[in-house]
Design an enzyme around this catalytic site. Structure first.
Site, PDB file in Angstrom:
ATOM      1  CG  ASP A   1     -34.723-109.822  11.358  1.00 60.59           C
ATOM      2  OD1 ASP A   1     -35.772-109.940  11.633  1.00 60.59           O
ATOM      3  OD2 ASP A   1     -34.001-108.452  11.805  1.00 60.59           O
TER       4      ASP A   1
ATOM      5  CG  ASP B   1     -39.460-110.511  11.064  1.00 56.27           C
ATOM      6  OD1 ASP B   1     -40.504-110.074  12.055  1.00 56.27           O
ATOM      7  OD2 ASP B   1     -38.573-109.970  10.959  1.00 56.27           O
TER       8      ASP B   1
ATOM      9  CG  ASP C   1     -40.503-104.171  11.110  1.00 58.52           C
ATOM     10  OD1 ASP C   1     -40.630-102.994  10.476  1.00 58.52           O
ATOM     11  OD2 ASP C   1     -41.567-104.720  11.264  1.00 58.52           O
TER      12      ASP C   1
END
Length: 230
Positions: free
Chosen positions: A171, A11, A13
């Site tokens: 995240d 990922d 961001d």
């Protein structure tokens, strides 16, 4: 581990880059055009992860905007983010080291993000991370965003691997839900953007401190697979 890891799908961001300060700056420029009060960076941070449209809707709701302003507000946000993107964005500690370790082990790397390609490519170039990735899946690459599994399925095809041979590193619950639905294993970092959800609520195979820890975890699991087959 049922198969050796041949690819890591990472990922952007909140995992590779802390982009929230620039996103917040753009969102508040959008709100200012509507004569609405600004929102704090930490509040906007909770809205990151499901694409620009979702973020704009949540910002408008939080600021008390009236109905019917979404389309021009989305355009205003995108235009503002064109100018703000990259000004304050930084890679998280250990990101480059972790990517170097993964690449050195022969694992294919893909960046999989809900962010539009027009923003993603310049950010990866500006931070020097673009050289690591053999595949890039953005919010406008395929027809559906995470938490739908399609972006990860597409990334696996681009790396010429099966989902069972891939590990998602992210995240948020978006990453975990999409990764599991695609048939990948999932590692979560404890920092980043989780839309206010506690880390313990995210179903993943393991929590790793950072990207070097993720690389160590994957390399150790691959070693166990080699030993089991010996």
């Amino acid at each position: 581990m049922t198969a050796p890891v041949r690819g890591a799908l990472i990922d952007l961001d909140g995992t590779l880059l802390d982009t929230a300060p620039d996103i917040a700056a753009a969102a508040n420029r959008m709100l200012a055009r509507l004569n609405l009060p600004p929102l704090g960076v930490e509040e906007i941070r909770r809205y990151v992860g499901q694409g620009s449209a979702r973020l704009v809707r949540r910002c408008l709701e939080a600021a008390g905007a009236h109905e019917g302003v979404f389309e021009p507000s989305l355009e205003a946000f995108v235009n503002a983010y064109d100018e703000e993107s990259g000004r304050r964005t930084r890679a998280y500690p250990g990101v480059q080291q972790g990517l170097e370790q993964l690449a050195a082990s022969g694992i294919g790397l893909a960046c999989v993000t809900n962010k539009l390609q027009r923003f993603t490519v310049p950010l990866l170039r500006r931070t020097g991370l673009d050289r690591f990735f053999g595949a890039l899946v953005c919010g406008d690459t395929v027809s559906r965003l995470k938490p739908d599994p399609l972006p990860y399925v597409h990334a696996c095809r681009a790396l010429a691997i099966e989902p069972a041979q891939a590990v998602v590193i992210g995240d948020s619950a978006n990453d975990a839900v999409a990764g599991r639905a695609a048939g990948c294993r999932v590692l979560c970092v404890p920092y980043g953007y989780r839309e206010g959800r506690p880390l313990a609520s995210i179903a993943c195979d393991a929590v790793v401190e950072d990207l070097p820890s993720a690389a160590a975890y994957i390399n150790a699991e691959n070693e166990r697979c080699r030993e089991a087959r010996a």
